[in-house]
Design a protein around this motif. Structure first.
Motif, PDB file in Angstrom:
ATOM      1  N   TRP A  38      -8.260   5.883  -3.694  1.00 37.14           N
ATOM      2  CA  TRP A  38      -8.888   4.968  -4.519  1.00 37.14           C
ATOM      3  C   TRP A  38      -9.801   6.187  -4.891  1.00 37.14           C
ATOM      4  N   PHE A  57       0.308   8.637 -10.636  1.00 39.86           N
ATOM      5  CA  PHE A  57       0.525   7.481 -10.011  1.00 39.86           C
ATOM      6  C   PHE A  57       2.044   7.519  -9.299  1.00 39.86           C
ATOM      7  N   THR A  92      -2.640  -4.761 -16.788  1.00 40.11           N
ATOM      8  CA  THR A  92      -2.538  -3.309 -15.832  1.00 40.11           C
ATOM      9  C   THR A  92      -1.524  -2.496 -16.591  1.00 40.11           C
ATOM     10  N   TYR A 141      -6.251   4.644 -18.622  1.00 37.55           N
ATOM     11  CA  TYR A 141      -7.188   5.658 -17.780  1.00 37.55           C
ATOM     12  C   TYR A 141      -6.344   7.135 -17.401  1.00 37.55           C
ATOM     13  N   ARG A 167       2.449  -0.482  -4.803  1.00 38.52           N
ATOM     14  CA  ARG A 167       1.071  -0.635  -3.931  1.00 38.52           C
ATOM     15  C   ARG A 167       0.658  -1.779  -5.010  1.00 38.52           C
ATOM     16  N   LEU A 168       0.820  -1.560  -6.214  1.00 36.47           N
ATOM     17  CA  LEU A 168      -0.437  -2.436  -7.201  1.00 36.47           C
ATOM     18  C   LEU A 168      -0.374  -4.649  -6.302  1.00 36.47           C
ATOM     19  N   GLU A 222      -4.608  -0.902 -18.961  1.00 32.22           N
ATOM     20  CA  GLU A 222      -5.641  -0.620 -18.052  1.00 32.22           C
ATOM     21  C   GLU A 222      -5.097   0.992 -17.590  1.00 32.22           C
ATOM     22  N   LEU A 223      -3.878   1.463 -17.115  1.00 28.77           N
ATOM     23  CA  LEU A 223      -3.315   2.261 -16.715  1.00 28.77           C
ATOM     24  C   LEU A 223      -2.920   3.455 -17.447  1.00 28.77           C
ATOM     25  N   ASP A 236      -4.837  -2.567  -4.261  1.00 23.73           N
ATOM     26  CA  ASP A 236      -4.955  -3.389  -5.229  1.00 23.73           C
ATOM     27  C   ASP A 236      -5.582  -2.436  -6.913  1.00 23.73           C
ATOM     28  N   ARG A 237      -5.289  -2.413  -7.273  1.00 22.08           N
ATOM     29  CA  ARG A 237      -5.940  -2.089  -8.809  1.00 22.08           C
ATOM     30  C   ARG A 237      -7.754  -2.340  -8.804  1.00 22.08           C
TER      31      ARG A 237
END
Length: 249
Positions: A149, A48, A28, A35, A57-58, A31-32, A101-102
């Motif tokens: 999203w 974020f 995770t 991004y 949130r995740l 990935e973030l 979620d992600r």
């Protein structure tokens, strides 16, 4: 860079504390980080939010508080053409969205002992500043953010704010078995994308089969150009439909 390291370090700690497996935490964060680099942003707080809120949130809110032992949970996904219809349908059954979620799935919870009806809305907001503006504009009417999203964000409020006593729940419908709810509009667009990919793959395979035959070069080049162009045009169309609030017929 140290600020980003501190941020993702804090985020990783929160995710682990919420029970996310260590391997998933690593994936995770990677990935973030990727991004953030691709978006050109250097401020993870702006993109974020605070690490503790983002972790909540995740993980579907578990980082903020554990649900009651008897609470029901449900994760599901849909598309932009039926998201509001499904959200409000299941909100009427007492499902409260705690975040996305992600993978873009709605993370919902319902406490049988204190269930209430919820209503939802979607707003166009592609960055933190736009989300803050939307939140400030709708807060006086009782709306609060419950996830975002890509180019849009979702908000929720107890239905009692608009329906009064009629928002109460006398009995609960069993948790849905389905977790993926796709509209006919989305399925049609998916078929178009798959068809473009098949055309590109067929042309490439033919070029490999016929080797250096010059007659195949135009087909290969055409497929190579057509596929990304079709995807780009499709994405532009989706963005336009998001802005227009298009829903499935």
């Amino acid at each position: 860079m140290s600020e980003q390291s501190d941020y993702f370090g804090a985020l990783a700690g929160r995710l682990r504390a919420a029970g996310m497996p260590r391997s998933e935490v690593t994936a995770t964060v990677a990935e973030l980080t990727g991004y953030l680099a691709e978006s050109g942003s250097t401020d993870p707080y702006e993109e974020f939010g605070a690490p503790e809120d983002f972790a909540a949130r995740l993980t579907g809110g578990r980082a903020a508080q554990e649900p009651a032992a008897e609470a029901e949970t449900w994760k599901w996904a849909t598309d932009i053409y039926t998201d509001r219809k499904h959200l409000n349908h299941y909100g009427d059954q007492g499902w409260e969205v705690e975040g996305l979620d992600r993978l873009g799935r709605f993370v919902c919870r319902r406490d049988p002992a204190a269930a209430m009806r919820w209503e939802y809305r979607r707003e166009n907001a592609g960055n933190a500043a736009e989300r803050e503006a939307v939140t400030a504009r709708l807060a006086p009417d009782g709306w609060e953010p419950c996830g975002h999203w890509l180019l849009y964000m979702y908000l929720k409020r107890p239905k009692a704010a608009s329906a009064g006593p009629a928002a109460g729940l006398d009995e609960l419908v069993a948790p849905p078995a389905r977790k993926l709810l796709l509209s006919t509009t989305y399925r049609g667009k998916l078929k178009q994308m798959l068809a473009a990919a098949v055309v590109s793959g067929t042309a490439s395979a033919a070029a490999v089969h016929y080797g250096g035959d010059l007659v195949m070069y135009p087909a290969l080049i055409g497929a190579a150009v057509a596929t990304p162009v079709a995807c780009a045009l499709g994405w532009r169309r989706v963005k336009r439909e998001i802005a227009q609030g298009v829903e499935d017929a």
